[in-house]
Design a protein around this motif. Sequence first.
Motif, PDB file in Angstrom:
ATOM      1  N   GLY A 304       0.811  -1.209   0.000  1.00 56.40           N
ATOM      2  CA  GLY A 304       0.000   0.000   0.000  1.00 56.40           C
ATOM      3  C   GLY A 304       0.843   1.257   0.000  1.00 56.40           C
ATOM      4  N   ASP A 305       0.190   2.391  -0.047  1.00 60.19           N
ATOM      5  CA  ASP A 305       0.856   3.695  -0.021  1.00 60.19           C
ATOM      6  C   ASP A 305       0.964   4.177   1.422  1.00 60.19           C
ATOM      7  OD1 ASP A 305       0.912   3.691  -2.806  1.00 60.19           O
ATOM      8  OD2 ASP A 305      -1.054   4.654  -2.928  1.00 60.19           O
ATOM      9  N   ARG A 314       0.373   7.631   7.662  1.00 55.39           N
ATOM     10  CA  ARG A 314      -0.991   7.429   7.160  1.00 55.39           C
ATOM     11  C   ARG A 314      -0.931   6.477   5.972  1.00 55.39           C
ATOM     12  NH1 ARG A 314      -0.948  12.624   9.127  1.00 55.39           N
ATOM     13  NH2 ARG A 314      -2.636  13.089  10.588  1.00 55.39           N
ATOM     14  N   PHE A 315      -1.649   5.361   6.097  1.00 54.19           N
ATOM     15  CA  PHE A 315      -1.646   4.335   5.073  1.00 54.19           C
ATOM     16  C   PHE A 315      -2.912   4.455   4.219  1.00 54.19           C
ATOM     17  CE2 PHE A 315       0.589   2.800   8.823  1.00 54.19           C
ATOM     18  CZ  PHE A 315       1.810   2.429   8.298  1.00 54.19           C
ATOM     19  N   SER A 316      -2.758   4.306   2.913  1.00 52.56           N
ATOM     20  CA  SER A 316      -3.908   4.380   2.024  1.00 52.56           C
ATOM     21  C   SER A 316      -3.735   3.388   0.874  1.00 52.56           C
ATOM     22  CB  SER A 316      -4.077   5.803   1.472  1.00 52.56           C
ATOM     23  OG  SER A 316      -2.929   6.188   0.731  1.00 52.56           O
ATOM     24  N   ASP A 317      -4.856   3.020   0.276  1.00 54.83           N
ATOM     25  CA  ASP A 317      -4.852   2.092  -0.858  1.00 54.83           C
ATOM     26  C   ASP A 317      -4.023   0.843  -0.557  1.00 54.83           C
ATOM     27  OD1 ASP A 317      -5.641   1.258  -3.372  1.00 54.83           O
ATOM     28  OD2 ASP A 317      -3.923   2.183  -4.372  1.00 54.83           O
ATOM     29  N   VAL A 318      -4.206   0.320   0.652  1.00 53.08           N
ATOM     30  CA  VAL A 318      -3.507  -0.907   1.055  1.00 53.08           C
ATOM     31  C   VAL A 318      -4.322  -2.105   0.582  1.00 53.08           C
ATOM     32  CG1 VAL A 318      -2.606  -2.256   2.969  1.00 53.08           C
ATOM     33  CG2 VAL A 318      -2.530   0.239   3.068  1.00 53.08           C
ATOM     34  N   LYS A 328      -9.121  -4.278   1.020  1.00 53.44           N
ATOM     35  CA  LYS A 328      -8.641  -2.935   0.705  1.00 53.44           C
ATOM     36  C   LYS A 328      -8.763  -2.121   1.982  1.00 53.44           C
ATOM     37  CE  LYS A 328      -9.007   0.641  -2.864  1.00 53.44           C
ATOM     38  NZ  LYS A 328      -7.748   0.244  -3.519  1.00 53.44           N
ATOM     39  N   ARG A 330      -7.162   1.296   4.772  1.00 49.20           N
ATOM     40  CA  ARG A 330      -6.481   2.564   5.039  1.00 49.20           C
ATOM     41  C   ARG A 330      -6.310   2.672   6.550  1.00 49.20           C
ATOM     42  NH1 ARG A 330     -10.114   6.207   7.096  1.00 49.20           N
ATOM     43  NH2 ARG A 330     -12.305   5.622   6.887  1.00 49.20           N
ATOM     44  N   ASP A 332      -3.930   4.823  10.096  1.00 46.17           N
ATOM     45  CA  ASP A 332      -2.886   5.722  10.566  1.00 46.17           C
ATOM     46  C   ASP A 332      -2.211   5.125  11.794  1.00 46.17           C
ATOM     47  OD1 ASP A 332      -4.336   6.838  13.073  1.00 46.17           O
ATOM     48  OD2 ASP A 332      -5.756   7.241  11.447  1.00 46.17           O
ATOM     49  N   ILE A 342      -7.080   1.183  11.800  1.00 44.38           N
ATOM     50  CA  ILE A 342      -7.093   0.657  10.437  1.00 44.38           C
ATOM     51  C   ILE A 342      -8.531   0.360  10.050  1.00 44.38           C
ATOM     52  CG2 ILE A 342      -6.322  -1.220   8.930  1.00 44.38           C
ATOM     53  CD1 ILE A 342      -3.876  -1.527  10.755  1.00 44.38           C
TER      54      ILE A 342
END
Length: 461
Positions: A304-305, A314-318, A328, A330, A332, A342
Amino acid sequence: MKLPDLMYTEKAKKTEKGFGVICVLFIITVLVLAEIASVRVAKIFNREMEKQDMLRGKITVEAISANIKGDVVFENLLWTKPDGTVILKVPEGSFHARPWDVITGHFKSTTIQKLELHDALISVGFDENMQVDFLARKKRGRTGRPHSRSPVSEWIANSPEHEEANFNRDGRKLKAEIILHNCKLGAHYRNRHYLMNNVNMTMKLDTSDTSYIDLSTGKFGGTMVGGGVSVEGTVNFKPKNPELDLDLSIREVDPASLGFGMKIHDLMTVVTKLTGPVTSPTGRGTVRMKELTIPALQFKDVIGDVNYSDSVFRFSDVNARVFGGHLKARGDYHLDSRKYSIYGKGTGLDSKLALKDLNFSCLINMNLSLHCDGNPRNILAYGNFESGKGHYSFLPFERLEGRFSNRFKELHIYDAKIVTAFGTVSTDAFSVVNGKLTLEPVVFTDPETGKAITIKKLLKH
């Protein structure tokens, strides 16, 4: 032979002899100057170390030698605080000094142009403004406990706390190449400390312009435990608040060391580019894990990003595979408090894999929330789910739905409904504890009459 020829020959011989004498004298002079320079450098080093005010404490070496070009080799350098606490220990190293500074005896902040250290034990600290210091400053608040013990961690753990800075540049310019070979490095910032082994680094330092760094490490411990760190890029010192542009790779991080769970040891790698002011950088990159296992959930091929700012990742598009389906997500994570959240959506999860029960077969979609207050014992996962057609043993059903809560290997399902052609089966408690399925009292509702029948302990494994 004519008289003039004889006179010329004698004159040539005298000239050659004189030139030879000059050459010998020159060689002797160079050797003497080299010896004097060597002795002078040693004296200058000891004298300047006593009177300099940039590095607080006492710096001594057991052996030191130099040549007229300004190359200095030393052994067993020791830098200690006034109370005797060791700040820096270098078994072997060298530096190159400006020859003119050596000759004139004027030692400045830019005299040393190149510094090379082998197998050194180093501690570097940064204050709130990212100003460099050595050893840890006076601690404020909770500090992370080290997850590994090593000579570096033992040394730092036994070092007294202090409030006075050990490094005082006071605006003076530094310009030098710094090279580290197989060193041990302790780095400190706020309540974080990182203890790194097998540190190799090339840094071209220039505090009046742009500095370049290329650093790699072996295994590290402390506030975070992992397999290695790589840093490459620049720091621009021209703005009032210096700005960095660094490629950062943190390899094989143990999630348990970050508080993601006491027994979660599936390795994680984060690759990011850090830019902006050194006091408040931001980062963008990716996070990867081959697998991640938390109670009752098994994720594979996680990628992910990730964005970093103000101590928060901050995690996104995981995306990940889980129980034959797809997740899918996201979320922090706060680096200091270790709190995290999450949120994810899973589709096409296979119940046979999730419940470890071949009798229960259907594909499930779910919404997932995962939270931790900073204590890895307090990880809570919850959400809701809904399935398509399936069967339990020989009983087919049209739909399965409900809510769930997962903590410490205990998966509990609430408000569960199983809709069949014969009626609706519902229950308030349906659990999987340590992989064992238990279906508590259920209610069967006849679709034609609407009559509800409560059946206790209908199914239990």
